[in-house]
Design a protein around this motif. Structure first.
Motif, PDB file in Angstrom:
ATOM      1  N   HIS A 198       0.823  -1.205   0.000  1.00  0.00           N
ATOM      2  CA  HIS A 198       0.000   0.000   0.000  1.00  0.00           C
ATOM      3  C   HIS A 198       0.861   1.261   0.000  1.00  0.00           C
ATOM      4  CE1 HIS A 198      -2.835   3.001   1.781  1.00  0.00           C
ATOM      5  NE2 HIS A 198      -3.550   2.518   0.786  1.00  0.00           N
ATOM      6  N   LEU A 210      -5.561  -4.780   7.994  1.00  0.00           N
ATOM      7  CA  LEU A 210      -6.068  -3.461   8.392  1.00  0.00           C
ATOM      8  C   LEU A 210      -4.980  -2.627   9.057  1.00  0.00           C
ATOM      9  CD1 LEU A 210      -9.612  -4.358   9.790  1.00  0.00           C
ATOM     10  CD2 LEU A 210      -9.032  -3.391   7.555  1.00  0.00           C
ATOM     11  N   LEU A 211      -4.173  -3.263   9.901  1.00  0.00           N
ATOM     12  CA  LEU A 211      -3.080  -2.558  10.558  1.00  0.00           C
ATOM     13  C   LEU A 211      -2.071  -2.062   9.528  1.00  0.00           C
ATOM     14  CD1 LEU A 211      -1.729  -1.733  13.245  1.00  0.00           C
ATOM     15  CD2 LEU A 211      -0.613  -3.953  13.236  1.00  0.00           C
ATOM     16  N   LEU A 264      -2.544  -1.399   6.320  1.00  0.00           N
ATOM     17  CA  LEU A 264      -3.134  -0.313   5.533  1.00  0.00           C
ATOM     18  C   LEU A 264      -3.128   1.004   6.302  1.00  0.00           C
ATOM     19  CD1 LEU A 264      -6.225  -2.026   3.852  1.00  0.00           C
ATOM     20  CD2 LEU A 264      -4.147  -1.225   2.723  1.00  0.00           C
ATOM     21  N   SER A 265      -3.563   0.954   7.551  1.00  0.00           N
ATOM     22  CA  SER A 265      -3.674   2.199   8.315  1.00  0.00           C
ATOM     23  C   SER A 265      -2.312   2.803   8.647  1.00  0.00           C
ATOM     24  CB  SER A 265      -4.499   1.978   9.591  1.00  0.00           C
ATOM     25  OG  SER A 265      -3.897   1.008  10.404  1.00  0.00           O
ATOM     26  N   THR A 325      -0.631   4.224   5.410  1.00  0.00           N
ATOM     27  CA  THR A 325      -1.291   5.466   5.008  1.00  0.00           C
ATOM     28  C   THR A 325      -0.828   6.610   5.892  1.00  0.00           C
ATOM     29  OG1 THR A 325      -3.234   4.285   4.214  1.00  0.00           O
ATOM     30  CG2 THR A 325      -3.528   6.619   4.727  1.00  0.00           C
ATOM     31  N   ALA A 326      -0.868   6.426   7.203  1.00  0.00           N
ATOM     32  CA  ALA A 326      -0.468   7.474   8.138  1.00  0.00           C
ATOM     33  C   ALA A 326       1.005   7.854   7.947  1.00  0.00           C
ATOM     34  CB  ALA A 326      -0.721   7.033   9.566  1.00  0.00           C
TER      35      ALA A 326
END
Length: 151
Positions: free
Chosen positions: A61, A136-137, A139-140, A143-144
């Protein structure tokens, strides 16, 4: 060659943070479940969440965010993530279930005997839920990290 450039690579930093949080997060989750601290989880495979999935998801990602979701680097990251996640939830998970069954059979055979044998590692892979939380971890965190480091 700028070796300190590694410290400015948001894809790498995000992936390492996601992996560290996933691996380190296993400790308190196991403590809540068992009421015991199991420090060996910092260096073992399996468990909630999947640090393998968090790492490769963050890499894929983050690469997409930096290089573009239409780039060959992103395609490579996705392919790598697919292989790792499939392995973690499929092959390694099955190997862990086989080890669990073999250990149970061995225990049944040796019940009452003083012979002690080393047990096979039973937690090798991940359930789909563990992999999903890792995804999910990843991706987040990616992104951050990319958003924070790129301005």
């Amino acid at each position: 060659m700028d070796l300190l450039g590694i410290l400015r690579n948001p894809v790498l930093i995000g992936a390492l943070i996601a992996w560290s949080l996933a691996q380190g997060g296993k400790l308190p989750l196991e403590y809540i479940r068992s009421r015991r601290w199991n420090w060996s989880l910092l260096f073992s495979t399996g468990g909630m969440p999947s640090s393998h999935t968090a790492l490769v998801t963050a890499i894929a990602h983050g690469t997409g965010m930096v290089a573009g979701f239409d780039s060959p680097a992103f395609a490579l990251g996705v392919a790598l993530a697919m292989v790792v996640i499939y392995d973690a939830t499929g092959i390694r998970r099955q190997a862990g279930l086989h080890a669990e069954m073999i250990n149970a059979m061995f225990q049944d055979l040796m019940e009452g005997h003083p012979l002690q044998q080393e047990k096979l590692a039973e937690v090798l892979g991940h359930s789909p839920g563990e992999a999903f939380v890792g995804l999910l971890l990843g991706l987040s965190i990616s992104t951050a990290t990319v958003l924070l480091m790129r301005g």
